[in-house]
Motif scaffolding. Structure first.
Motif, short mmCIF file in Angstrom:
data_model
loop_
_atom_site.label_atom_id
_atom_site.label_comp_id
_atom_site.label_asym_id
_atom_site.label_seq_id
_atom_site.Cartn_x
_atom_site.Cartn_y
_atom_site.Cartn_z
N ALA A 24 -9.00 -4.61 -5.37
CA ALA A 24 -9.73 -4.52 -5.78
C ALA A 24 -10.63 -3.27 -5.81
O ALA A 24 -11.14 -3.40 -7.39
N ALA A 25 -10.33 -2.73 -5.32
CA ALA A 25 -10.78 -0.87 -6.14
C ALA A 25 -10.26 -0.55 -7.49
O ALA A 25 -10.66 0.19 -8.09
N ILE A 26 -8.94 -0.90 -7.76
CA ILE A 26 -8.10 -0.77 -8.80
C ILE A 26 -8.06 -1.59 -9.32
O ILE A 26 -7.37 -1.57 -10.90
N GLY B 237 -8.69 -5.86 -0.72
CA GLY B 237 -10.39 -4.96 -0.57
C GLY B 237 -9.30 -3.90 -1.46
O GLY B 237 -10.19 -2.97 -2.21
N ARG B 238 -8.19 -3.11 -0.93
CA ARG B 238 -7.93 -2.10 -1.39
C ARG B 238 -7.33 -2.12 -2.89
O ARG B 238 -7.13 -1.09 -4.25
N THR C 30 0.79 -1.61 0.42
CA THR C 30 0.06 -0.33 0.15
C THR C 30 0.93 1.44 0.11
O THR C 30 2.21 1.34 -0.04
#
Length: 434
Positions: free
Chosen positions: A118-120, A115-116, A84
């Motif tokens: 999947a967002a991209i 989750g982070r 991250t």
């Protein structure tokens, strides 16, 4: 989200070039994959860079334009920090690519990063590693317990098989880490119990090497006894892994049990033992140092004068790499090792023979009891008994007891045989809590 159709040879970013990561990278390079690497310690990557990997100064740069990015790091915070942020690997990964985490972290950490991702538009797979023999990663003798989207697993399976021997898709993201913890629980319990059994044997006048051979040749045998206990006998405590790893793993296992509402009485006692060792010894000390607690308590030493475990991770770091291997009846591979003890065996009295028989029975019973606790964890996660037995059989937590009962489980349901499951636990076995 659209999953990118990979080429036959994927471009791979690899974050973490330590003892576990280097052999995986070497296998990928041998298979023809272009591999970008990053490590917080550039010197750690020197070996793989010499073999053809390409060094990058940040995780983001190592991951840029890669179809697959693999992390192999020691602690949960290491995974989070490298994935991250502005310089993290996610910042360089293209949509449709796949992140595979082979670290042993915690499932909340994996879910958060997934989750982070999947967002991209990035897919996530967790694939913690279990050695199928001592330091099996050095010759691709490992299993992966994979959690995440099945389509991403299918796409990545060839890469996983390149780095190891077998892989299992065990469910959603978070399930892989949790399944790995239950297999580690079996190993750590066996390591503590076998150390105590050896200490009790030596206190009873039985030479450590004679006790070890007796346990390894009995129903009490396990990967911990057969392949790791020799590092107790040469006084090295196994240099392949630091004490902070089991301290971390057992803490995560107890946390998982709390989340699932599982009692885990033996597991909690084992966690306390490792926590005590972590407080008493340096966290970077060797992982089997936990058995030093038992040696101090019983007033004995397990080290056999003149003996050296046949491994470079023992007392002789110059020992040559494993060259010969054996396959057991289930097809699992392990190094062929000859143990040479300078001390002659001594005649044992009837009382000493009875002691060894009793301790073998206790070790077998502990393998039986801790297997039940592992099943409780797996069932709490919604994993079938058949799959739990598969991952245990192909893990560092395997024992003679678990092997002997694996055939009782079909792909559909548990076959309930009389005596197959141990009675409810009323007290912690003495070999766990003396």
């Amino acid at each position: 989200m659209h999953l990118t159709r990979f080429r036959n040879v994927e471009r791979i970013g690899f974050i973490g070039t330590g003892r576990m990561g280097r052999p995986m990278i070497a296998k990928l390079l041998q298979a023809g994959h272009p591999v970008n690497v990053y490590d917080i310690d550039p010197a750690a990557a020197k070996h793989v860079v010499e073999k053809g990997a390409r060094w990058h100064d940040t995780p983001r740069d190592a991951a840029r334009d890669c179809e697959i990015v693999i992390t192999c790091l020691p602690l949960p915070r290491d995974v989070f920090d490298n994935m991250t942020g502005e310089q993290g690997a996610l910042a360089g990964m293209p949509p449709g690519s796949v992140w595979i985490d082979t670290s042993t972290t915690d499932h909340q950490n994996a879910v958060e990063i997934a989750g982070r991702a999947a967002a991209i538009g990035v897919y996530s797979l967790e694939a913690p590693v279990s050695n199928l023999s001592h330091m099996g990663v050095e010759f691709a003798n490992v299993s992966f317990f994979v959690g995440g989207p099945s389509e991403a697993y299918v796409r990545s399976r060839a890469v996983l098989q390149t780095m190891g021997a077998v892989s299992f898709h065990v469910g959603d993201i978070g399930q892989g880490q949790s399944v790995k913890l239950l297999t580690n629980l079996l190993f750590y319990a066996a390591a503590v119990a076998s150390g105590d059994a050896l200490c009790r044997s030596v206190r009873g006048g039985v030479p450590a090497q004679q006790a070890w051979r007796r346990f390894a040749g009995s129903s009490a045998n396990s990967v911990a006894i057969e392949q790791y206990a020799p590092f107790l006998l040469d006084g090295s405590y196994d240099r392949s892994c630091t004490l902070e790893i089991p301290v971390k793993d057992m803490g995560l296992t107890v946390q998982l049990a709390d989340d699932l509402g599982v009692g885990l009485p033996i597991g909690r006692a084992v966690e306390k033992r490792y926590s005590e060792a972590g407080r008493k010894f340096d966290r970077y000390d060797n992982h089997l140092r936990v058995v030093e607690l038992a040696q101090l308590a019983f007033g004995v030493r397990l080290q056999v004068p003149g003996y050296r475990a046949p491994s470079k991770y023992g007392a002789d770091p110059g020992y040559p790499p494993d060259q010969e291997f054996l396959a057991d009846p289930l097809g699992r591979i392990k190094p062929k090792r000859e143990h040479v003890f300078p001390l002659e065996d001594v005649p044992l009295s009837d009382m000493q023979i009875h002691l060894l028989e009793s301790l073998s029975g206790e070790l077998t019973h502990i393998n039986r009891l801790i297997l039940d606790e592992a099943l409780d964890l797996g069932r709490g996660m919604g994993v079938s008994d058949a799959l739990i037995y598969d991952v245990i059989t192909w893990s560092v937590g395997a024992s003679a007891w678990s092997d002997s009962h694996a055939q009782q489980y079909s792909n559909e349901q548990l076959v309930d045989l009389v005596g197959a499951i141990a009675p409810p636990l009323t007290s912690i076995p003495h070999l766990i809590c003396p």
